[in-house]
Design an enzyme around this catalytic site. Sequence first.
Site, PDB file in Angstrom:
ATOM      1  N   GLU A 166       2.023   6.314  -7.175  1.00  0.00           N
ATOM      2  CA  GLU A 166       1.026   7.292  -7.612  1.00  0.00           C
ATOM      3  C   GLU A 166       1.574   8.711  -7.495  1.00  0.00           C
ATOM      4  O   GLU A 166       1.331   9.564  -8.367  1.00  0.00           O
ATOM      5  CB  GLU A 166      -0.241   7.143  -6.777  1.00  0.00           C
ATOM      6  CG  GLU A 166      -0.988   5.835  -6.999  1.00  0.00           C
ATOM      7  CD  GLU A 166      -2.100   5.627  -5.992  1.00  0.00           C
ATOM      8  OE1 GLU A 166      -2.516   6.627  -5.363  1.00  0.00           O
ATOM      9  OE2 GLU A 166      -2.559   4.482  -5.812  1.00  0.00           O
ATOM     10  N   TYR A 168       0.821  -1.212   0.000  1.00  0.00           N
ATOM     11  CA  TYR A 168       0.000   0.000   0.000  1.00  0.00           C
ATOM     12  C   TYR A 168       0.856   1.263   0.000  1.00  0.00           C
ATOM     13  O   TYR A 168       0.634   2.167  -0.819  1.00  0.00           O
ATOM     14  CB  TYR A 168      -0.968  -0.025   1.181  1.00  0.00           C
ATOM     15  CG  TYR A 168      -1.976   1.088   1.161  1.00  0.00           C
ATOM     16  CD1 TYR A 168      -2.882   1.214   0.109  1.00  0.00           C
ATOM     17  CD2 TYR A 168      -2.022   2.030   2.179  1.00  0.00           C
ATOM     18  CE1 TYR A 168      -3.800   2.240   0.079  1.00  0.00           C
ATOM     19  CE2 TYR A 168      -2.940   3.065   2.161  1.00  0.00           C
ATOM     20  CZ  TYR A 168      -3.826   3.165   1.106  1.00  0.00           C
ATOM     21  OH  TYR A 168      -4.725   4.196   1.079  1.00  0.00           O
TER      22      TYR A 168
END
Length: 360
Positions: free
Chosen positions: A291, A284
């Site tokens: 991103e 994660y």
Amino acid sequence: MQILTPHVYWAQRHGEIYLRVELSDAKNLDISLQDKTLQFRAQGHGAKGDNEYKFSLEFLEAVRPEIDHKSTQRQVDIKVKKQEERWWDRLTLQEKKPLFLAPDFDRWLDESDAEMELQAKEEEKINRISVESRVRKDPYLGLKKGYLFMYNLVQFLGFSWIFVNMTVRLFILGQDSFYDTFHTTADMMYFCQMMAVIEVVNPLLGLVKTGFFPAVIQVAGRNVILFVIFGSLEEMQNKPVVFFVFYLWSTIEIFRYPFYMLACIGTEWKLLTWLRYSIWIPLYPLGVVAEAVAVIQSLPIFDETRLFSLPLPAVLGHSLSFSYTLQLYLVLMFLGLFINFRHLYKQRRRRYRSRKRKVQ
């Protein structure tokens, strides 16, 4: 025969006191409770060999007169219930701890952990009652479970296709596969991420217990990256960062969705459960970093193309670049990472709390 004091280990919960007396093969047990004072006397094998051992403890506050004890070959376990369910600062009335008394780290929890344990038990009890009542009264329960099973199945198949496609291309083409990831998998990723909007709706309809805001953060964040950063900028579609973002997303989901599928039919695979509650720990944060790299790489492109720029009055300039919005989004992205990481960590802690206590 010499009378000695055994080693005694203690722990507490809001409603009980646990004592573990290190005395093997205990005989002639005499355990009594008068007011707040516990008296113990027995013959057995302790730290000083076979002798008669005894001790007394005056508790900090009132306790119930009932005593629950169990003698084994290795020890004597005693449980005493508190008169009022509350956390004690210490065990005994006297501030100085007796020399024979020590914490029982096999059972030990601090106050916050004990509160979480108590809350988890209450939630489990409530959930069990809720499930039982829904089984009896909800005529649409089977339909709801069928819908959730099919949704998770479709998402699992979609992300599995992306994961397998990217893995095979990586083995065949090596680093060259980094540059055409978007063109080979974008359609399926568009489909899966548009479907993921359902995960925001399900909590609102009461179909799942997942929190609404964590679902919004994850779905909205991914869709900004997919549709705004990658989808609207052709210059971004050939960059290697697309590969890493898509690969990290699909790796997480190929374990998450089958876990939910099995939950719909009341089945659990321990390995899959562990992966669902553990694999996000490294993946994660890596996904958010990937991103963030994509957003940073897109900033000069938005400045140059003026795409999505906000028109301004002539006095202030021609337009406000969309890159400023993305810079603010970068800050919100890492705030969302903290919120979701905390949410996922609490889920994992609740799931494995009992196992953690056994390890200690």
